[in-house]
Scaffold this motif. Sequence first.
Motif, PDB file in Angstrom:
ATOM      1  N   THR A   1       1.310 -10.451   3.063  1.00  0.00           N
ATOM      2  CA  THR A   1       0.219 -10.809   2.447  1.00  0.00           C
ATOM      3  C   THR A   1      -0.033  -9.626   1.556  1.00  0.00           C
ATOM      4  OG1 THR A   1      -0.114 -12.496   4.005  1.00  0.00           O
ATOM      5  CG2 THR A   1      -2.080 -11.711   2.492  1.00  0.00           C
ATOM      6  N   ASP A   2      -0.667  -9.606   0.443  1.00  0.00           N
ATOM      7  CA  ASP A   2      -1.419  -8.327  -0.046  1.00  0.00           C
ATOM      8  C   ASP A   2      -2.611  -7.994   0.232  1.00  0.00           C
ATOM      9  OD1 ASP A   2       0.147  -9.319  -3.366  1.00  0.00           O
ATOM     10  OD2 ASP A   2       0.729  -7.566  -2.356  1.00  0.00           O
ATOM     11  N   LYS A   3      -2.768  -6.761   0.707  1.00  0.00           N
ATOM     12  CA  LYS A   3      -3.999  -6.221   1.172  1.00  0.00           C
ATOM     13  C   LYS A   3      -4.456  -5.027   0.204  1.00  0.00           C
ATOM     14  CE  LYS A   3      -3.834  -8.136   5.336  1.00  0.00           C
ATOM     15  NZ  LYS A   3      -2.765  -8.738   5.263  1.00  0.00           N
ATOM     16  N   ALA A   4      -5.548  -4.676   0.113  1.00  0.00           N
ATOM     17  CA  ALA A   4      -6.243  -3.750  -0.599  1.00  0.00           C
ATOM     18  C   ALA A   4      -5.393  -2.493  -0.542  1.00  0.00           C
ATOM     19  CB  ALA A   4      -7.785  -3.455  -0.402  1.00  0.00           C
ATOM     20  N   ALA A   5      -4.754  -1.819  -1.414  1.00  0.00           N
ATOM     21  CA  ALA A   5      -4.040  -0.666  -1.301  1.00  0.00           C
ATOM     22  C   ALA A   5      -4.935   0.737  -0.813  1.00  0.00           C
ATOM     23  CB  ALA A   5      -3.445  -0.225  -2.535  1.00  0.00           C
ATOM     24  N   ARG A   6      -4.398   1.127   0.128  1.00  0.00           N
ATOM     25  CA  ARG A   6      -5.358   2.557   0.922  1.00  0.00           C
ATOM     26  C   ARG A   6      -4.550   3.608   0.623  1.00  0.00           C
ATOM     27  NH1 ARG A   6      -6.879   4.446   5.730  1.00  0.00           N
ATOM     28  NH2 ARG A   6      -5.231   3.499   6.959  1.00  0.00           N
ATOM     29  N   PHE A   7      -3.463   3.548  -0.034  1.00  0.00           N
ATOM     30  CA  PHE A   7      -2.546   4.805   0.069  1.00  0.00           C
ATOM     31  C   PHE A   7      -2.017   4.671  -1.476  1.00  0.00           C
ATOM     32  CE2 PHE A   7      -2.245   3.883   4.529  1.00  0.00           C
ATOM     33  CZ  PHE A   7      -2.596   5.290   5.032  1.00  0.00           C
ATOM     34  N   PHE A   8      -1.781   5.985  -2.039  1.00  0.00           N
ATOM     35  CA  PHE A   8      -1.332   6.081  -3.261  1.00  0.00           C
ATOM     36  C   PHE A   8      -0.417   7.308  -3.479  1.00  0.00           C
ATOM     37  CE2 PHE A   8      -5.603   4.103  -3.581  1.00  0.00           C
ATOM     38  CZ  PHE A   8      -5.507   2.969  -4.223  1.00  0.00           C
ATOM     39  N   HIS A   9       0.557   7.324  -4.140  1.00  0.00           N
ATOM     40  CA  HIS A   9       1.462   8.389  -4.551  1.00  0.00           C
ATOM     41  C   HIS A   9       1.963   8.001  -5.839  1.00  0.00           C
ATOM     42  CE1 HIS A   9       3.615  11.689  -3.597  1.00  0.00           C
ATOM     43  NE2 HIS A   9       4.735  11.477  -3.997  1.00  0.00           N
ATOM     44  N   ASP A  10       1.439   8.753  -6.882  1.00  0.00           N
ATOM     45  CA  ASP A  10       1.960   8.553  -8.057  1.00  0.00           C
ATOM     46  C   ASP A  10       3.018   9.234  -8.567  1.00  0.00           C
ATOM     47  OD1 ASP A  10       2.517   7.503 -10.594  1.00  0.00           O
ATOM     48  OD2 ASP A  10       0.599   8.319 -11.582  1.00  0.00           O
ATOM     49  N   SER A  11       4.421   9.017  -8.627  1.00  0.00           N
ATOM     50  CA  SER A  11       5.600   9.944  -8.898  1.00  0.00           C
ATOM     51  C   SER A  11       6.724   8.987  -9.261  1.00  0.00           C
ATOM     52  CB  SER A  11       5.817  10.664  -7.541  1.00  0.00           C
ATOM     53  OG  SER A  11       7.085  11.245  -7.751  1.00  0.00           O
ATOM     54  N   ASP A  12       7.552   9.679 -10.057  1.00  0.00           N
ATOM     55  CA  ASP A  12       8.788   9.071 -10.629  1.00  0.00           C
ATOM     56  C   ASP A  12       9.869   9.573 -10.002  1.00  0.00           C
ATOM     57  OD1 ASP A  12       8.724  11.666 -11.817  1.00  0.00           O
ATOM     58  OD2 ASP A  12       8.981  10.992 -13.877  1.00  0.00           O
ATOM     59  N   ARG A  13       9.693  10.400  -8.970  1.00  0.00           N
ATOM     60  CA  ARG A  13      10.707  11.072  -8.091  1.00  0.00           C
ATOM     61  C   ARG A  13      11.094   9.969  -6.905  1.00  0.00           C
ATOM     62  NH1 ARG A  13      10.565  16.757  -7.844  1.00  0.00           N
ATOM     63  NH2 ARG A  13      10.443  16.728  -5.551  1.00  0.00           N
ATOM     64  N   LEU A  14      12.306   9.833  -6.458  1.00  0.00           N
ATOM     65  CA  LEU A  14      12.690   9.172  -5.185  1.00  0.00           C
ATOM     66  C   LEU A  14      12.004   9.419  -4.526  1.00  0.00           C
ATOM     67  CD1 LEU A  14      15.098   7.100  -4.733  1.00  0.00           C
ATOM     68  CD2 LEU A  14      16.154   9.073  -3.661  1.00  0.00           C
ATOM     69  N   LYS A  15      11.377   8.590  -3.658  1.00  0.00           N
ATOM     70  CA  LYS A  15      10.369   8.594  -2.343  1.00  0.00           C
ATOM     71  C   LYS A  15      11.144   8.135  -1.259  1.00  0.00           C
ATOM     72  CE  LYS A  15       7.517   6.202  -5.282  1.00  0.00           C
ATOM     73  NZ  LYS A  15       8.073   6.760  -6.776  1.00  0.00           N
ATOM     74  N   ILE A  16      11.299   8.981  -0.258  1.00  0.00           N
ATOM     75  CA  ILE A  16      11.515   8.642   1.082  1.00  0.00           C
ATOM     76  C   ILE A  16      10.689   8.604   2.031  1.00  0.00           C
ATOM     77  CG2 ILE A  16      13.243   9.263   2.969  1.00  0.00           C
ATOM     78  CD1 ILE A  16      14.909  10.829   0.764  1.00  0.00           C
ATOM     79  N   SER A  17      10.336   7.519   2.735  1.00  0.00           N
ATOM     80  CA  SER A  17       9.247   7.400   3.673  1.00  0.00           C
ATOM     81  C   SER A  17       9.526   7.430   5.015  1.00  0.00           C
ATOM     82  CB  SER A  17       8.211   6.329   3.260  1.00  0.00           C
ATOM     83  OG  SER A  17       7.779   6.556   2.075  1.00  0.00           O
ATOM     84  N   PHE A  18       8.822   7.980   6.012  1.00  0.00           N
ATOM     85  CA  PHE A  18       8.964   7.669   7.301  1.00  0.00           C
ATOM     86  C   PHE A  18       7.586   7.311   7.786  1.00  0.00           C
ATOM     87  CE2 PHE A  18       7.785   8.547  11.746  1.00  0.00           C
ATOM     88  CZ  PHE A  18       8.885   8.024  12.144  1.00  0.00           C
ATOM     89  N   ILE A  19       7.845   6.008   8.611  1.00  0.00           N
ATOM     90  CA  ILE A  19       6.677   5.078   8.803  1.00  0.00           C
ATOM     91  C   ILE A  19       6.502   5.016  10.347  1.00  0.00           C
ATOM     92  CG2 ILE A  19       5.487   3.023   8.374  1.00  0.00           C
ATOM     93  CD1 ILE A  19       7.410   2.911   5.969  1.00  0.00           C
TER      94      ILE A  19
END
Length: 359
Positions: free
Chosen positions: A172-190
Amino acid sequence: MKKIVLLDTSYPINNRNTKILLSLSGFERFVITWNRDNRMVAANENWTEFFYTAAVPYGDLFGKLMKMFSYSSYIKKRLNQIKPDCIIASHWPMLVTAALIKPKGVKLVYENLDIPTAGSGIVLHILRLIERMALKKADCILLASRFYKDLYSFYRRPVHVIENKPFRTALTDKAARFFHDSDRLKISFIGTLRYFDCMRNLIIAVDNLPIDVLFFGEGRDYQLLYDFSKEYANVYFFGQYDYEDIKCIYDLSDIVWAVYPNKDYNVKYAISNKFFESLVFEKPAVFADGTELGRFVVDQNIGFAVDPYKTDAIRNYFLKILNDKNILPDKIADIKKYNSLNSLYWDDYIQSLNELFSK
């Protein structure tokens, strides 16, 4: 109304234990746990919580062991007060404790999120022997990984594989609380920041590549990792998150880093919740090779596997992804195909969990 008590050794209780308790309806639910860092306790409307408070840093195994006797006495006192019908022992230390002190006639369920592990083969053998003896008092086992099942072939009572899948509401969509504006490949640890060596090797491996590394969560290695990353301009820390933020976080990510040390006995057989989340959100994840999960995702073409200790191998893997623009879309297509044929959600366990605890 039947009473169920869940025993744990940390506060707040982990996401999986929360899902188990939320899934049980028609029961009076209690949690007895250990507030090890004297953190502020939040009010809980879903069940009654009791807290043993004694400061022991996470990772301090000796300090934890020294306090376990006092914690066991606290648990026994609370169990005599509650008079439960069933105890859920989360992790093997709580299984051992419950096996020793549970009142007569009370059912015991071993909630096996992580199997015993140790760096020494002798110590591991001893821990598994202790677990096996405690299991004589258990009425059934809940396994968090399908790969654990063969390790408990000696156990003659019911064994249920209940893997750590997300609720359907995670989509379910929630209000976005995190932002990272980049056109680079993004690797996330969560998740919980631990296993510093594996995290450090990722940062070193992608240095000077058009890749951003995003860390979501906290943990005992947060400060160590944060200090190490100061000289790298492509590493970002977002801190603690709520599970309702999970869709937002995956939406920001191109690839999920779910690599843990494959030298660890538990890691060889475990299935992390990131495996199912990566499928649900259709984001390819990287796991450790030399593990059952690493082999599985490669065999099914639904993820990647790398050696967590070889930075050159990690770097070459990501260079290949950067240079071949078809790799990620093809992997996502295979994930969609896998999803169409398999159950992905915790919701599918709810009925069977209620039937199990109603018996």
